[in-house]
Design an enzyme around this catalytic site. Structure first.
Site, short mmCIF file in Angstrom:
data_model
loop_
_atom_site.label_atom_id
_atom_site.label_comp_id
_atom_site.label_asym_id
_atom_site.label_seq_id
_atom_site.Cartn_x
_atom_site.Cartn_y
_atom_site.Cartn_z
N GLY A 248 14.93 2.94 -6.97
CA GLY A 248 14.63 1.57 -7.49
C GLY A 248 13.56 1.30 -7.73
CD GLN B 117 10.07 -3.21 -5.96
OE1 GLN B 117 10.94 -2.49 -6.97
NE2 GLN B 117 10.18 -2.72 -3.95
CB CYS C 142 13.52 -4.14 0.03
SG CYS C 142 12.59 -4.27 -1.60
CG HIS D 248 12.46 -6.62 -6.97
ND1 HIS D 248 11.31 -6.90 -5.57
CD2 HIS D 248 12.86 -5.37 -6.28
CE1 HIS D 248 11.86 -6.57 -4.82
NE2 HIS D 248 12.56 -5.22 -4.48
ZN ZN Z 1 13.57 -3.78 -3.74
#
Ligand code: ZN
Length: 178
Positions: A47, A52, A99, A145
């Site tokens: 994901g 990000q 992550c 996020h």
């Molecule tokens: Zn993440």
């Protein structure tokens, strides 16, 4: 060579911002979804959320069918625009999470086991899906996020402190080597 984004890592302040909704699903958004999907696969993640990669809008991509390094399973990426959890089960479950923005750190995170999510796809169609288990944790993690929330925020203070100590040490070592 596939064109991919650079992934921001903690403590980049962009990871703590709340992303605004996307109001027009156009070629720019479709290109972003494709490039994010390529970036997710290149990083062997399941994901990825727009913040990000330094883009503040509400787009996530997930593919929980294809676990990292498993080339036998066909890719099944889903891009979700303005995803919204409309129902969560009372039943919780625990999943080991990591992550791409906090590399090499993992911890058990408790979340609702099943969630129903409404979103828009890249063709501008309204969609609603119900996901459970790993896929549920993954979608919740990615939606977090969009609100500037990281999985470490779900840990106890002690666990979070320990994880971040390890992470800082590892980031320092990495820079010494380079
Ligand atoms: Zn993440």
């Amino acid at each position: 060579m596939t064109d991919i984004y650079q992934i921001l890592v903690h403590p980049d302040p962009i990871l703590r911002e709340t992303a605004p909704e996307i109001d027009k699903i156009n070629d720019g958004i479709r290109a972003q979804a494709q490039k994010m999907t390529d970036t997710m696969y290149a990083a062997e993640g399941i994901g990825l959320a727009a913040p990000q990669v330094g883009i503040l809008n509400r787009l996530i991509v997930v593919d929980t069918a294809r676990r990292a390094r498993d080339e036998k399973t066909a890719p099944n990426p889903i891009a979700m625009i303005n995803p919204r959890i409309v129902w969560s089960s009372e039943e919780l479950w625990t999943c080991m999470e990591g992550c791409l923005s906090i590399p090499l750190q993992y911890a058990d995170v408790e979340r609702p086991r099943i969630v129903r999510v409404k979103y828009w796809d890249v063709q501008n169609q309204a969609q609603e899906i119900e996901v459970q288990g790993l896929a549920s944790s993954c979608v919740q993690h990615e939606i977090d996020h969009l609100n500037g929330v990281l999985f470490i925020d779900h840990l106890s203070r002690l666990k979070r402190t320990n994880l971040l100590k390890k992470y800082d040490r590892q980031q320092k070592e990495k820079h010494n080597v380079l």
